[in-house]
Design a protein around this motif. Structure first.
Motif, PDB file in Angstrom:
ATOM      1  N   ILE A 127     102.447 -51.009-104.216  1.00  0.00           N
ATOM      2  CA  ILE A 127     103.773 -50.737-103.643  1.00  0.00           C
ATOM      3  C   ILE A 127     104.579 -52.025-103.589  1.00  0.00           C
ATOM      4  O   ILE A 127     105.758 -52.061-103.950  1.00  0.00           O
ATOM      5  N   GLU A 128     103.926 -53.105-103.172  1.00  0.00           N
ATOM      6  CA  GLU A 128     104.635 -54.388-103.111  1.00  0.00           C
ATOM      7  C   GLU A 128     105.078 -54.823-104.495  1.00  0.00           C
ATOM      8  O   GLU A 128     106.164 -55.370-104.664  1.00  0.00           O
ATOM      9  N   ALA A 129     104.232 -54.562-105.491  1.00  0.00           N
ATOM     10  CA  ALA A 129     104.593 -54.947-106.856  1.00  0.00           C
ATOM     11  C   ALA A 129     105.766 -54.114-107.358  1.00  0.00           C
ATOM     12  O   ALA A 129     106.638 -54.608-108.069  1.00  0.00           O
ATOM     13  N   LEU A 130     105.794 -52.834-107.000  1.00  0.00           N
ATOM     14  CA  LEU A 130     106.851 -51.947-107.486  1.00  0.00           C
ATOM     15  C   LEU A 130     108.190 -52.233-106.814  1.00  0.00           C
ATOM     16  O   LEU A 130     109.234 -52.156-107.452  1.00  0.00           O
ATOM     17  N   ALA A 178     107.813 -57.232 -99.345  1.00  0.00           N
ATOM     18  CA  ALA A 178     106.625 -57.130 -98.503  1.00  0.00           C
ATOM     19  C   ALA A 178     106.567 -55.733 -97.896  1.00  0.00           C
ATOM     20  O   ALA A 178     107.593 -55.176 -97.526  1.00  0.00           O
ATOM     21  N   TYR A 179     105.390 -55.179 -97.864  1.00  0.00           N
ATOM     22  CA  TYR A 179     105.230 -53.821 -97.331  1.00  0.00           C
ATOM     23  C   TYR A 179     104.142 -53.833 -96.270  1.00  0.00           C
ATOM     24  O   TYR A 179     102.958 -53.865 -96.584  1.00  0.00           O
ATOM     25  N   ASP A 224     107.407 -51.268 -86.823  1.00  0.00           N
ATOM     26  CA  ASP A 224     108.249 -50.617 -85.818  1.00  0.00           C
ATOM     27  C   ASP A 224     108.087 -49.110 -85.956  1.00  0.00           C
ATOM     28  O   ASP A 224     107.482 -48.622 -86.908  1.00  0.00           O
ATOM     29  N   ALA A 225     108.632 -48.391 -85.016  1.00  0.00           N
ATOM     30  CA  ALA A 225     108.349 -46.963 -84.953  1.00  0.00           C
ATOM     31  C   ALA A 225     109.364 -46.121 -85.716  1.00  0.00           C
ATOM     32  O   ALA A 225     109.352 -44.911 -85.649  1.00  0.00           O
ATOM     33  N   GLU A 226     110.262 -46.766 -86.459  1.00  0.00           N
ATOM     34  CA  GLU A 226     111.327 -46.006 -87.117  1.00  0.00           C
ATOM     35  C   GLU A 226     111.349 -46.263 -88.617  1.00  0.00           C
ATOM     36  O   GLU A 226     112.391 -46.207 -89.236  1.00  0.00           O
ATOM     37  N   GLU A 227     110.208 -46.585 -89.177  1.00  0.00           N
ATOM     38  CA  GLU A 227     110.294 -47.035 -90.561  1.00  0.00           C
ATOM     39  C   GLU A 227     110.184 -45.900 -91.572  1.00  0.00           C
ATOM     40  O   GLU A 227     109.755 -44.787 -91.273  1.00  0.00           O
ATOM     41  N   GLU A 228     110.608 -46.235 -92.781  1.00  0.00           N
ATOM     42  CA  GLU A 228     110.599 -45.284 -93.868  1.00  0.00           C
ATOM     43  C   GLU A 228     109.339 -45.544 -94.706  1.00  0.00           C
ATOM     44  O   GLU A 228     108.954 -46.682 -94.899  1.00  0.00           O
ATOM     45  N   ASN A 229     108.729 -44.463 -95.180  1.00  0.00           N
ATOM     46  CA  ASN A 229     107.541 -44.643 -96.016  1.00  0.00           C
ATOM     47  C   ASN A 229     107.925 -44.649 -97.481  1.00  0.00           C
ATOM     48  O   ASN A 229     108.851 -43.964 -97.889  1.00  0.00           O
ATOM     49  N   PHE A 230     107.170 -45.383 -98.245  1.00  0.00           N
ATOM     50  CA  PHE A 230     107.470 -45.545 -99.666  1.00  0.00           C
ATOM     51  C   PHE A 230     107.530 -44.199-100.387  1.00  0.00           C
ATOM     52  O   PHE A 230     108.464 -43.906-101.120  1.00  0.00           O
ATOM     53  N   LEU A 231     106.517 -43.356-100.183  1.00  0.00           N
ATOM     54  CA  LEU A 231     106.456 -42.101-100.931  1.00  0.00           C
ATOM     55  C   LEU A 231     107.347 -41.021-100.326  1.00  0.00           C
ATOM     56  O   LEU A 231     107.546 -39.974-100.930  1.00  0.00           O
ATOM     57  N   GLY A 232     107.851 -41.266 -99.136  1.00  0.00           N
ATOM     58  CA  GLY A 232     108.715 -40.281 -98.500  1.00  0.00           C
ATOM     59  C   GLY A 232     110.182 -40.535 -98.793  1.00  0.00           C
ATOM     60  O   GLY A 232     111.056 -39.917 -98.216  1.00  0.00           O
ATOM     61  N   ALA A 233     110.438 -41.446 -99.684  1.00  0.00           N
ATOM     62  CA  ALA A 233     111.818 -41.791-100.000  1.00  0.00           C
ATOM     63  C   ALA A 233     111.913 -42.085-101.496  1.00  0.00           C
ATOM     64  O   ALA A 233     110.917 -42.089-102.194  1.00  0.00           O
ATOM     65  N   PHE A 234     113.115 -42.310-101.974  1.00  0.00           N
ATOM     66  CA  PHE A 234     113.252 -42.734-103.366  1.00  0.00           C
ATOM     67  C   PHE A 234     114.498 -43.568-103.503  1.00  0.00           C
ATOM     68  O   PHE A 234     115.338 -43.614-102.602  1.00  0.00           O
ATOM     69  N   ASP A 235     114.582 -44.204-104.633  1.00  0.00           N
ATOM     70  CA  ASP A 235     115.734 -45.018-104.932  1.00  0.00           C
ATOM     71  C   ASP A 235     116.162 -44.635-106.345  1.00  0.00           C
ATOM     72  O   ASP A 235     115.316 -44.478-107.223  1.00  0.00           O
ATOM     73  N   LEU A 236     117.440 -44.455-106.548  1.00  0.00           N
ATOM     74  CA  LEU A 236     117.885 -44.058-107.887  1.00  0.00           C
ATOM     75  C   LEU A 236     117.495 -45.098-108.924  1.00  0.00           C
ATOM     76  O   LEU A 236     117.343 -44.786-110.103  1.00  0.00           O
ATOM     77  N   ARG A 286     108.447 -39.777-109.515  1.00  0.00           N
ATOM     78  CA  ARG A 286     108.481 -41.064-110.189  1.00  0.00           C
ATOM     79  C   ARG A 286     107.712 -42.119-109.390  1.00  0.00           C
ATOM     80  O   ARG A 286     106.864 -42.817-109.920  1.00  0.00           O
ATOM     81  N   ARG A 287     107.989 -42.173-108.082  1.00  0.00           N
ATOM     82  CA  ARG A 287     107.270 -43.142-107.247  1.00  0.00           C
ATOM     83  C   ARG A 287     105.791 -42.834-107.199  1.00  0.00           C
ATOM     84  O   ARG A 287     104.943 -43.715-107.277  1.00  0.00           O
ATOM     85  N   ARG A 288     105.504 -41.553-107.033  1.00  0.00           N
ATOM     86  CA  ARG A 288     104.112 -41.141-106.908  1.00  0.00           C
ATOM     87  C   ARG A 288     103.348 -41.452-108.195  1.00  0.00           C
ATOM     88  O   ARG A 288     102.229 -41.931-108.157  1.00  0.00           O
ATOM     89  N   PHE A 289     104.003 -41.209-109.319  1.00  0.00           N
ATOM     90  CA  PHE A 289     103.344 -41.461-110.595  1.00  0.00           C
ATOM     91  C   PHE A 289     103.024 -42.937-110.763  1.00  0.00           C
ATOM     92  O   PHE A 289     101.920 -43.311-111.153  1.00  0.00           O
ATOM     93  N   MET A 290     103.995 -43.778-110.443  1.00  0.00           N
ATOM     94  CA  MET A 290     103.782 -45.214-110.617  1.00  0.00           C
ATOM     95  C   MET A 290     102.603 -45.696-109.783  1.00  0.00           C
ATOM     96  O   MET A 290     101.798 -46.514-110.217  1.00  0.00           O
ATOM     97  N   LEU A 291     102.513 -45.164-108.577  1.00  0.00           N
ATOM     98  CA  LEU A 291     101.439 -45.566-107.676  1.00  0.00           C
ATOM     99  C   LEU A 291     100.103 -45.007-108.149  1.00  0.00           C
ATOM    100  O   LEU A 291      99.077 -45.689-108.147  1.00  0.00           O
ATOM    101  N   MET A 292     100.152 -43.763-108.580  1.00  0.00           N
ATOM    102  CA  MET A 292      98.919 -43.081-109.001  1.00  0.00           C
ATOM    103  C   MET A 292      98.329 -43.757-110.226  1.00  0.00           C
ATOM    104  O   MET A 292      97.118 -43.894-110.341  1.00  0.00           O
TER     105      MET A 292
END
Lengths: 324, 141
Positions: free
Chosen positions: A292-295, A299-300, A305-317, B91-97
């Motif tokens: 995740i840090e590499a992608l 830093a991950y 904190d109690a309000e953070e976003e998870n990597f797989l629960g979000a996306f970026d265009l 896309r994210r899931r694939f990269m991680l997987m």
């Protein structure tokens, strides 16, 4: 060691105070066992029990997951929280598993415990607390929740389970060598140990690991991220993995578990601590965090904190898709 | 992976490739390839999923554990998803997987993903042929 005993006194007196004024129903901490190099978890319900709490380099169990047993409680629970526990608490708060006002956190900056996985720990000071028991380097003395006012409940009539605990004598020898090498190491030390291998070597390495796995699901049970009320592995019908004991099915479980916690792992290392077979399964989750840090190039660290976003629960265009 | 109930991939046999295709784009694209009588290797088994976002990482693990030699995940192009954002999560899931499979000793060349729209029948054909050739070259594990 002197530090430990002074700090232990602070834990005991804070716990006694909370129990005496009815702030909490019990305080979760550690108690000695008959082995000097082991501690166990203690739920101190009385002031006498609070005097049995210990604090030493063998307090390796992380306590956060026990809060989940009281997620529907109408009373407050006290907990001694180091860096790992405080991140577990944030994790549970983020996942809406516990109520902040029902937890009273005694912040205990951790000097590092006698465990290999603790040697890779980079976040030893608690990140959330109601009361900081002692100062950590570079850490403010106050912070956390100022408006504490913990829910004091009518039901705070605490049953006295006896005059303290009848604890076995401390100091008996234990021949099992625990993690002996606790020199500071890299954050992803488990993953890095495997990364250097060739594909075939990696495969046989994990085959060896998962051939030993007895699928007791202790890793799931201890994990603060695994808070689902129903888990696919408990289903009666055969689902994604067979019920039989085979390295291939164990591997499906192991990798599934790792991926399920991937972006939410707080790196407490409980999965590895509770493994009765002593399998180095922390490597899987470390690898995912490293990926995740590499992608993201950032830093991950989860649980800060109690309000953070998870990597797989979000996306970026603009997410990478170099697989095209 | 070595699993007892693997049936038709004896040594030197044809590899099995499992393709998860999204209902709205790639499955339609594969359908169009068929309608146009395009030829592509019969090693590919298509599984229709409502969205590439439906592809649970467990599907992939299960496929490899049960003897698939390659796994392919296909969905709509970014921005074209029927459910608006499903493929962004994929896309994210694939990269991680992919990283995790590589870490577990499964060659990442056995695991591919592509965005293929409903009109890109030729792209589907080319892609699965390419994956088939790669996987054949890797042999059976």
């Amino acid at each position: 060691m002197n530090n430990f005993s002074q700090q232990q006194q602070k834990i005991r007196s804070a716990a006694s105070r909370l129990l005496a004024d009815g702030t909490v129903r019990f305080v979760i901490g550690w108690a000695p066992t008959r082995f000097a190099e082991r501690t166990t978890v203690l739920f101190a319900h009385t002031e006498a029990e609070a005097q049995a709490l210990v604090w030493n380099a063998h307090c390796t169990a992380a306590l956060g997951k026990y809060l989940l047993d009281h997620r529907l409680a109408d009373y407050a629970v006290g907990i001694v929280a180091r860096g790992c526990e405080s991140r577990m608490i944030n994790r549970l708060l983020t996942d809406h598993q516990i109520w902040r006002e029902r937890v009273y956190i005694l912040g205990a900056p951790c000097p590092g415990m006698d465990a290999e996985r603790c040697a890779g720990c980079r976040e030893r000071a608690p990140v959330v607390w109601d009361e900081l028991l002692w100062d950590a380097d570079g850490m403010p003395e106050t912070g956390g929740r100022q408006d504490a006012a913990p829910t004091n409940l009518d039901e705070a009539t605490i049953a006295d389970v006896g005059a303290g605990l009848a604890l076995p004598a401390v100091g008996a020898a234990c021949s099992r060598p625990l993690d002996t090498d606790t020199s500071l190491r890299s954050r992803f030390f488990r993953a890095e140990a495997v990364e250097g291998l060739s594909a075939a070597e990696k495969f046989s390495y994990w085959d060896e690991v998962y051939a030993k796995c007895i699928r007791c699901y202790a890793c799931r049970q201890a994990c603060p991220v695994c808070s689902c009320r129903a888990c696919y592995v408990d289903m009666d019908r055969q689902g994604f993995q067979g019920k039989q004991h085979s390295a291939a099915d164990n591997r499906v479980f192991g990798v599934t578990r790792a991926f399920h916690v991937a972006d939410r792992c707080v790196e407490c290392g409980e999965c590895e601590r509770v493994c009765p077979m002593g399998l180095p399964i922390l490597g899987q989750t470390q690898k995912l965090i490293k990926e995740i840090e590499a992608l993201t190039g950032e830093a991950y660290v989860q649980g800060m904190d109690a309000e953070e976003e998870n990597f797989l629960g979000a996306f970026d265009l603009d997410d990478k898709d170099d697989f095209l | 992976m070595d699993v007892a109930n693997r049936t038709n991939t004896a040594a030197g046999g044809e590899p099995k490739i499992l393709a998860f295709c999204c209902n709205w784009c790639t499955y339609t694209g594969a359908d169009l390839a068929g309608l146009n009588r395009m030829k592509y290797p019969a090693n590919v088994r298509v599984v229709r999923v409502p969205c590439s976002g439906r592809v649970n990482p467990q599907f992939i693990l299960r496929a490899f554990a049960r003897g698939a030699d390659g796994v392919v995940v296909c969905g709509c192009h970014p921005g074209d998803c029927h459910y608006a954002t499903g493929n962004f999560f994929t896309r994210r899931r694939f990269m991680l997987m992919r990283g995790l499979l590589e870490f577990n000793g499964i060659d990442p060349r056995r695991f591919h993903a592509r965005w293929i729209s409903g009109s890109e029948a030729a792209k589907f054909r080319d892609f699965v042929s390419e994956v088939c050739a790669i996987v054949k070259g890797l042999g059976h594990e």
